[in-house]
Write a protein that holds these residues in place. Structure first.
Motif, PDB file in Angstrom:
ATOM      1  N   UNK A 133       0.819  -1.215   0.000  1.00  0.00           N
ATOM      2  CA  UNK A 133       0.000   0.000   0.000  1.00  0.00           C
ATOM      3  C   UNK A 133       0.854   1.268   0.000  1.00  0.00           C
ATOM      4  N   UNK A 134       2.110   1.160   0.420  1.00  0.00           N
ATOM      5  CA  UNK A 134       2.983   2.340   0.431  1.00  0.00           C
ATOM      6  C   UNK A 134       3.886   2.414  -0.800  1.00  0.00           C
ATOM      7  N   UNK A 135       3.781   1.450  -1.693  1.00  0.00           N
ATOM      8  CA  UNK A 135       4.595   1.441  -2.905  1.00  0.00           C
ATOM      9  C   UNK A 135       4.125   2.497  -3.901  1.00  0.00           C
ATOM     10  N   UNK A 136       5.057   3.075  -4.645  1.00  0.00           N
ATOM     11  CA  UNK A 136       4.688   3.994  -5.726  1.00  0.00           C
ATOM     12  C   UNK A 136       3.804   3.292  -6.748  1.00  0.00           C
ATOM     13  N   UNK A 137       4.028   2.009  -6.967  1.00  0.00           N
ATOM     14  CA  UNK A 137       3.248   1.258  -7.950  1.00  0.00           C
ATOM     15  C   UNK A 137       1.779   1.133  -7.547  1.00  0.00           C
ATOM     16  N   UNK A 138       1.500   1.268  -6.256  1.00  0.00           N
ATOM     17  CA  UNK A 138       0.123   1.184  -5.780  1.00  0.00           C
ATOM     18  C   UNK A 138      -0.739   2.269  -6.425  1.00  0.00           C
ATOM     19  N   UNK A 139      -0.129   3.376  -6.776  1.00  0.00           N
ATOM     20  CA  UNK A 139      -0.855   4.524  -7.305  1.00  0.00           C
ATOM     21  C   UNK A 139      -0.775   4.647  -8.821  1.00  0.00           C
ATOM     22  N   UNK A 140      -0.173   3.679  -9.471  1.00  0.00           N
ATOM     23  CA  UNK A 140       0.017   3.756 -10.916  1.00  0.00           C
ATOM     24  C   UNK A 140      -0.735   2.644 -11.634  1.00  0.00           C
ATOM     25  N   UNK A 141      -0.907   2.865 -12.917  1.00  0.00           N
ATOM     26  CA  UNK A 141      -1.399   1.796 -13.782  1.00  0.00           C
ATOM     27  C   UNK A 141      -0.345   0.698 -13.743  1.00  0.00           C
ATOM     28  N   UNK A 142      -0.767  -0.509 -13.491  1.00  0.00           N
ATOM     29  CA  UNK A 142       0.181  -1.620 -13.442  1.00  0.00           C
ATOM     30  C   UNK A 142      -0.479  -2.846 -14.037  1.00  0.00           C
ATOM     31  N   UNK A 143       0.102  -3.361 -15.069  1.00  0.00           N
ATOM     32  CA  UNK A 143      -0.419  -4.553 -15.738  1.00  0.00           C
ATOM     33  C   UNK A 143       0.577  -5.684 -15.505  1.00  0.00           C
ATOM     34  N   UNK A 144       0.238  -6.653 -14.662  1.00  0.00           N
ATOM     35  CA  UNK A 144       1.190  -7.737 -14.413  1.00  0.00           C
ATOM     36  C   UNK A 144       1.414  -8.579 -15.670  1.00  0.00           C
ATOM     37  N   UNK A 145       2.641  -9.017 -15.843  1.00  0.00           N
ATOM     38  CA  UNK A 145       2.941  -9.916 -16.949  1.00  0.00           C
ATOM     39  C   UNK A 145       2.446 -11.302 -16.573  1.00  0.00           C
ATOM     40  N   UNK A 146       1.660 -11.883 -17.461  1.00  0.00           N
ATOM     41  CA  UNK A 146       1.133 -13.222 -17.224  1.00  0.00           C
ATOM     42  C   UNK A 146       1.777 -14.145 -18.239  1.00  0.00           C
ATOM     43  N   UNK A 147       2.329 -15.222 -17.734  1.00  0.00           N
ATOM     44  CA  UNK A 147       2.982 -16.196 -18.605  1.00  0.00           C
ATOM     45  C   UNK A 147       1.998 -16.675 -19.661  1.00  0.00           C
ATOM     46  N   UNK A 148       2.514 -16.923 -20.845  1.00  0.00           N
ATOM     47  CA  UNK A 148       1.698 -17.418 -21.947  1.00  0.00           C
ATOM     48  C   UNK A 148       1.519 -18.928 -21.781  1.00  0.00           C
ATOM     49  N   UNK A 149       0.317 -19.338 -21.493  1.00  0.00           N
ATOM     50  CA  UNK A 149       0.021 -20.754 -21.288  1.00  0.00           C
ATOM     51  C   UNK A 149      -0.654 -21.385 -22.515  1.00  0.00           C
ATOM     52  N   UNK A 150      -0.567 -20.734 -23.670  1.00  0.00           N
ATOM     53  CA  UNK A 150      -1.256 -21.248 -24.849  1.00  0.00           C
ATOM     54  C   UNK A 150      -0.732 -22.634 -25.264  1.00  0.00           C
ATOM     55  N   UNK A 151       0.580 -22.883 -25.105  1.00  0.00           N
ATOM     56  CA  UNK A 151       1.112 -24.203 -25.448  1.00  0.00           C
ATOM     57  C   UNK A 151       0.486 -25.267 -24.546  1.00  0.00           C
ATOM     58  N   UNK A 152       0.272 -24.934 -23.296  1.00  0.00           N
ATOM     59  CA  UNK A 152      -0.357 -25.881 -22.376  1.00  0.00           C
ATOM     60  C   UNK A 152      -1.798 -26.138 -22.781  1.00  0.00           C
ATOM     61  N   UNK A 153      -2.502 -25.061 -23.137  1.00  0.00           N
ATOM     62  CA  UNK A 153      -3.905 -25.189 -23.503  1.00  0.00           C
ATOM     63  C   UNK A 153      -4.073 -26.003 -24.788  1.00  0.00           C
ATOM     64  N   UNK A 154      -3.131 -25.846 -25.716  1.00  0.00           N
ATOM     65  CA  UNK A 154      -3.222 -26.508 -27.025  1.00  0.00           C
ATOM     66  C   UNK A 154      -2.507 -27.861 -27.079  1.00  0.00           C
ATOM     67  N   UNK A 155      -2.029 -28.353 -25.949  1.00  0.00           N
ATOM     68  CA  UNK A 155      -1.261 -29.598 -25.947  1.00  0.00           C
ATOM     69  C   UNK A 155      -2.134 -30.759 -26.420  1.00  0.00           C
ATOM     70  N   UNK A 156      -1.484 -31.732 -27.008  1.00  0.00           N
ATOM     71  CA  UNK A 156      -2.174 -32.920 -27.479  1.00  0.00           C
ATOM     72  C   UNK A 156      -2.163 -33.956 -26.359  1.00  0.00           C
ATOM     73  N   UNK A 157      -3.332 -34.443 -26.057  1.00  0.00           N
ATOM     74  CA  UNK A 157      -3.459 -35.461 -25.017  1.00  0.00           C
ATOM     75  C   UNK A 157      -3.782 -36.780 -25.697  1.00  0.00           C
ATOM     76  N   UNK A 158      -2.940 -37.753 -25.424  1.00  0.00           N
ATOM     77  CA  UNK A 158      -3.162 -39.043 -26.090  1.00  0.00           C
ATOM     78  C   UNK A 158      -3.751 -40.072 -25.172  1.00  0.00           C
TER      79      UNK A 158
END
Length: 158
Positions: A133-158
C-alpha cells in the motif's frame, strides 16, 4: 481522488484468528482504501465495511462499496479465484493463520496458486501489505505480466 492515481480492485481476506489484524490494517489505511474497489469474503467483509463506515462518517466522506462474497469455507475462496482468473482483482491481501489448520486448506492453496498463476500482487502478512500500500506502484497503472500458457492449452493429449 488524485487524477494520477489508478483505481484498483483490492481483495481483503482473513482467517478467523487474523480478522482483528486485518481490521486494524484497514483502520490504519482507510484513507487510501476508500479510493479503490474492495472485495471481501464473508464475515471479513462485514467487519471491513463497519470500520470504513465509522471512519468515513467521522471524516464526513462517502465510504466505498464493499463487494461481499460468501464465506471462504462456503465457496468464497472459489468466487474470489474466479474473479482473479477473469482479471478483475489487482491485489489480494490475505492474512491467513499459519498456526491453525483450516477445514478448507485445499481451497486456500488453490486461491494462492491462482494468484501466482495470474501474477497478481499477493500479501499474506501485514508487513507485506504495508509495503504494497505504500509502494509507488500502488498509485500507478500496473499490468502484471502473465505467462503465456497457450502451449499448455493446445497440448495434445493421447
Amino acid at each position: 481522488m488524485n487524477k494520477n492515481k489508478k483505481k484498483k480492485t483490492i481483495a481483503l481476506v482473513a482467517h478467523d484468528n487474523r480478522k482483528a489484524d486485518l481490521v486494524d490494517w484497514v483502520d490504519y489505511n482507510w484513507k487510501e482504501l476508500i479510493f479503490h474497489d474492495l472485495v471481501c469474503t464473508g464475515t471479513t467483509g462485514a467487519m471491513v465495511e463497519k470500520v470504513l463506515q465509522e471512519n468515513c462518517m467521522l471524516a464526513n466522506t462517502v465510504p466505498p462499496q464493499v463487494t461481499r462474497l460468501k464465506s471462504g469455507p462456503l465457496g468464497g475462496d472459489q468466487q474470489l479465484g474466479a474473479l482473479i482468473c477473469e482479471q478483475k482483482v489487482d491485489i489480494l491481501i490475505f492474512l491467513w493463520d499459519p498456526m491453525q489448520p483450516q477445514p478448507h486448506d485445499v481451497d486456500v492453496k488453490a486461491l494462492l496458486r491462482i494468484c501466482a498463476l495470474y501474477n497478481i500482487v499477493t500479501a499474506t502478512n501485514r508487513s507485506t501489505a504495508d509495503f504494497v500500500i505504500s509502494s509507488e506502484l500502488f498509485h500507478q497503472e500496473y499490468k502484471p505480466l502473465v505467462k503465456d500458457y497457450s502451449a499448455y492449452i493446445k497440448r495434445v493429449i493421447s
